[in-house]
Design a protein around this motif. Sequence first.
Motif, PDB file in Angstrom:
ATOM      1  N   ALA A  73       0.858  -1.191   0.000  1.00  9.91           N
ATOM      2  CA  ALA A  73       0.000   0.000   0.000  1.00  9.91           C
ATOM      3  C   ALA A  73       0.886   1.229   0.000  1.00  9.91           C
ATOM      4  O   ALA A  73       2.040   1.184   0.435  1.00  9.91           O
ATOM      5  CB  ALA A  73      -0.923   0.009   1.216  1.00  9.91           C
ATOM      6  N   ALA A  74       0.335   2.306  -0.497  1.00 11.43           N
ATOM      7  CA  ALA A  74       1.002   3.615  -0.434  1.00 11.43           C
ATOM      8  C   ALA A  74       0.167   4.508   0.459  1.00 11.43           C
ATOM      9  O   ALA A  74      -1.004   4.757   0.172  1.00 11.43           O
ATOM     10  CB  ALA A  74       1.142   4.226  -1.825  1.00 11.43           C
ATOM     11  N   SER A  75       0.748   4.968   1.534  1.00  9.62           N
ATOM     12  CA  SER A  75      -0.004   5.802   2.470  1.00  9.62           C
ATOM     13  C   SER A  75       0.945   6.445   3.450  1.00  9.62           C
ATOM     14  O   SER A  75       1.960   5.847   3.824  1.00  9.62           O
ATOM     15  CB  SER A  75      -1.046   4.958   3.224  1.00  9.62           C
ATOM     16  N   ALA A  76       0.588   7.651   3.876  1.00 14.57           N
ATOM     17  CA  ALA A  76       1.375   8.316   4.916  1.00 14.57           C
ATOM     18  C   ALA A  76       0.591   8.388   6.216  1.00 14.57           C
ATOM     19  O   ALA A  76       1.004   9.056   7.158  1.00 14.57           O
ATOM     20  CB  ALA A  76       1.755   9.727   4.469  1.00 14.57           C
ATOM     21  N   SER A 128       3.111   6.640  -4.262  1.00 18.41           N
ATOM     22  CA  SER A 128       2.137   5.803  -4.961  1.00 18.41           C
ATOM     23  C   SER A 128       2.734   5.193  -6.231  1.00 18.41           C
ATOM     24  O   SER A 128       2.541   4.003  -6.514  1.00 18.41           O
ATOM     25  CB  SER A 128       0.892   6.630  -5.294  1.00 18.41           C
ATOM     26  N   GLN A 129       3.449   6.003  -6.989  1.00 18.77           N
ATOM     27  CA  GLN A 129       4.073   5.496  -8.215  1.00 18.77           C
ATOM     28  C   GLN A 129       5.114   4.427  -7.895  1.00 18.77           C
ATOM     29  O   GLN A 129       5.205   3.406  -8.588  1.00 18.77           O
ATOM     30  CB  GLN A 129       4.708   6.652  -8.988  1.00 18.77           C
ATOM     31  N   HIS A 130       5.884   4.632  -6.837  1.00 23.72           N
ATOM     32  CA  HIS A 130       6.899   3.646  -6.464  1.00 23.72           C
ATOM     33  C   HIS A 130       6.236   2.351  -5.982  1.00 23.72           C
ATOM     34  O   HIS A 130       6.742   1.250  -6.235  1.00 23.72           O
ATOM     35  CB  HIS A 130       7.805   4.210  -5.379  1.00 23.72           C
ATOM     36  N   ALA A 131       5.096   2.488  -5.302  1.00 30.19           N
ATOM     37  CA  ALA A 131       4.362   1.303  -4.850  1.00 30.19           C
ATOM     38  C   ALA A 131       3.891   0.471  -6.039  1.00 30.19           C
ATOM     39  O   ALA A 131       3.950  -0.765  -6.009  1.00 30.19           O
ATOM     40  CB  ALA A 131       3.173   1.714  -3.990  1.00 30.19           C
ATOM     41  N   GLN A 132       3.450   1.136  -7.095  1.00 34.29           N
ATOM     42  CA  GLN A 132       3.021   0.408  -8.294  1.00 34.29           C
ATOM     43  C   GLN A 132       4.208  -0.326  -8.932  1.00 34.29           C
ATOM     44  O   GLN A 132       4.072  -1.455  -9.411  1.00 34.29           O
ATOM     45  CB  GLN A 132       2.412   1.393  -9.304  1.00 34.29           C
ATOM     46  N   TYR A 142      -1.897  -4.913  -4.427  1.00 36.69           N
ATOM     47  CA  TYR A 142      -2.114  -3.544  -3.961  1.00 36.69           C
ATOM     48  C   TYR A 142      -3.436  -3.467  -3.187  1.00 36.69           C
ATOM     49  O   TYR A 142      -4.469  -3.953  -3.651  1.00 36.69           O
ATOM     50  CB  TYR A 142      -2.137  -2.580  -5.144  1.00 36.69           C
ATOM     51  N   ILE A 143      -3.405  -2.862  -2.017  1.00 34.55           N
ATOM     52  CA  ILE A 143      -4.598  -2.672  -1.199  1.00 34.55           C
ATOM     53  C   ILE A 143      -4.998  -1.199  -1.274  1.00 34.55           C
ATOM     54  O   ILE A 143      -4.340  -0.336  -0.675  1.00 34.55           O
ATOM     55  CB  ILE A 143      -4.350  -3.072   0.274  1.00 34.55           C
ATOM     56  N   PRO A 144      -6.053  -0.881  -2.024  1.00 32.75           N
ATOM     57  CA  PRO A 144      -6.445   0.521  -2.198  1.00 32.75           C
ATOM     58  C   PRO A 144      -7.086   1.082  -0.932  1.00 32.75           C
ATOM     59  O   PRO A 144      -7.671   0.326  -0.138  1.00 32.75           O
ATOM     60  CB  PRO A 144      -7.455   0.459  -3.348  1.00 32.75           C
ATOM     61  N   PRO A 145      -7.005   2.389  -0.735  1.00 31.16           N
ATOM     62  CA  PRO A 145      -7.553   2.985   0.496  1.00 31.16           C
ATOM     63  C   PRO A 145      -9.066   3.171   0.496  1.00 31.16           C
ATOM     64  O   PRO A 145      -9.671   3.231   1.564  1.00 31.16           O
ATOM     65  CB  PRO A 145      -6.845   4.337   0.572  1.00 31.16           C
ATOM     66  N   TYR A 146      -9.692   3.250  -0.694  1.00 29.60           N
ATOM     67  CA  TYR A 146     -11.140   3.512  -0.698  1.00 29.60           C
ATOM     68  C   TYR A 146     -11.865   2.988  -1.925  1.00 29.60           C
ATOM     69  O   TYR A 146     -13.025   2.637  -1.855  1.00 29.60           O
ATOM     70  CB  TYR A 146     -11.422   5.010  -0.544  1.00 29.60           C
ATOM     71  N   ASP A 147     -11.227   2.887  -3.067  1.00 32.19           N
ATOM     72  CA  ASP A 147     -11.929   2.564  -4.313  1.00 32.19           C
ATOM     73  C   ASP A 147     -11.950   1.054  -4.564  1.00 32.19           C
ATOM     74  O   ASP A 147     -11.348   0.548  -5.508  1.00 32.19           O
ATOM     75  CB  ASP A 147     -11.271   3.298  -5.487  1.00 32.19           C
ATOM     76  N   ASP A 148     -12.667   0.334  -3.699  1.00 25.12           N
ATOM     77  CA  ASP A 148     -12.690  -1.117  -3.778  1.00 25.12           C
ATOM     78  C   ASP A 148     -13.933  -1.610  -3.036  1.00 25.12           C
ATOM     79  O   ASP A 148     -14.275  -1.086  -1.962  1.00 25.12           O
ATOM     80  CB  ASP A 148     -11.423  -1.687  -3.130  1.00 25.12           C
TER      81      ASP A 148
END
Length: 504
Positions: A73-76, A128-132, A142-148
């Motif tokens: 995941a990408a998140s701060a 986010s780009q590096h996570a991809q 990838y575990i999205p934060p909301y769009d799922d």
Amino acid sequence: MLNAYVKKILQARVYDVARKTPLDKAIALSQRLNNHIWLKREDLQPVFSFKIRGAYNRIAHLSAEVRARGVIAASAGNHAQGVALSAARLGIRAVIVMPKTTPDIKVSAVRGFGAEVVLHGSAFDDASQHAQHLMQAEGLTYIPPYDDEDVIAGQGTIGMEILQQHTGELDAIFIPVGGGGLIAGIAAYVKYVRPEVKIIGVEADDSACLYAALQQKERVILDQVGIFADGTAVKQVGVLPFEIAQHYVDDVITVTTDEICAAIKDTFDATRSIAEPSGALALAGLKRYIQQTRCENRHFVTINSGANMNFDRLGYVTERAEIGEQREALFAVTIPERPGSFREFCHTLGQRQITEFNYRYSDSSLAQVFAGIRLTQGASEKEALMAKLIEKSYPVVDLSNNEMAKLHIRHMVGGHGQHVQNERLYRFEFPERPGALLHFLTNIGYHWNISLFHYRNHGSAYGRVLVGIQVPETDLLAFQQFLDTLGYAYWEERDNPAYQLFLN
């Protein structure tokens, strides 16, 4: 649409790790606002945020083969902690990509749950780009934060709990909005079971992506988002959340930073807990709704979505809460420069408490005063006080809603610049990382003279600077090109009345 989401919500596996949080009535606040107000305490989750629900539900539904490869995941912020704890409980590898600007407390929290932290870039987009890239390279999911759908269903269990805990009359639920996963999940369940209950989203007025999308009837990308309510600072609402919101969200309210700060104080008074800015967003929206509609004796629920507050931001919150609650007014007042004039000015104010008084000798006839006044009756008292000052021949400007005045001027009132030619005033924001301020000064220092400078760290991911720069007319084109290539958000403040009165 709702049938499928309700089924997923009923089958969600959030309670393997999340807790059913209490729905607490804010008794004193209810009495003060003449309505019945309950707080859904998602700040009491193991990661101090509702995000654990969606993250765990998404990961729990992965196949054994997919789990074996790990997740990323990408998140701060809160999503990072939710993914990290969820993966730890399920015994799988988790990689969290965070910007290098992420506060140490959040990095340590994620590592504490056993996740691998990768610090990359200076902003979320870089992370986010590096996570991809890592996802593709290492076969991670990838575990999205909301769009799922599973994430939305996990958050929707909050709506299910509210209706289980509050079986009586319920007029509306106020919900903070970032990418939209939380409001989508709650709306899906509540509108299916009790369609008469209003679903009202609340956004910071400088990050209102859902409000803009509903106005345009399509998802839009904001040019930039505010940085105070960072947990909901999203430029574009998610695809799936927007599909639900178009049909089942009754209204969206936007609130100011000052109103959010006031709601943080209200939450503390009611629960003795400190909500993060996004956590207090819903309560700020509820208070504005009550003020606008003048409703009484209604039954409202607000979502306290999280409590991951940086300690060093509390001073800023305290400073702004009084204005947000309309318990303080900031005025620029011109008074005669003579012995006894301050006493006469205070006499005009009556028994009101002066919270701040700044001025410096300007000339032999007039002085510019920056004054903070304690209010006990809100906006009506402020208007009456301004009228009284004008009646007494005091020129007065209301600075209570002037961002530059509240952020900078109140801390640097020191008199007007003498013999300063071609001064242009700009307010900048830039990522708060090592070397950022030096980079700014290095770029500007060799070309134009800095005639005014104020920098204040507010404990957030962005630094704020107020700069006066001497730029001759012949250099304006080159200076504009410099601003365009600098890459920082900026606002020209040359015509701001606070600048004209105190600094120019």
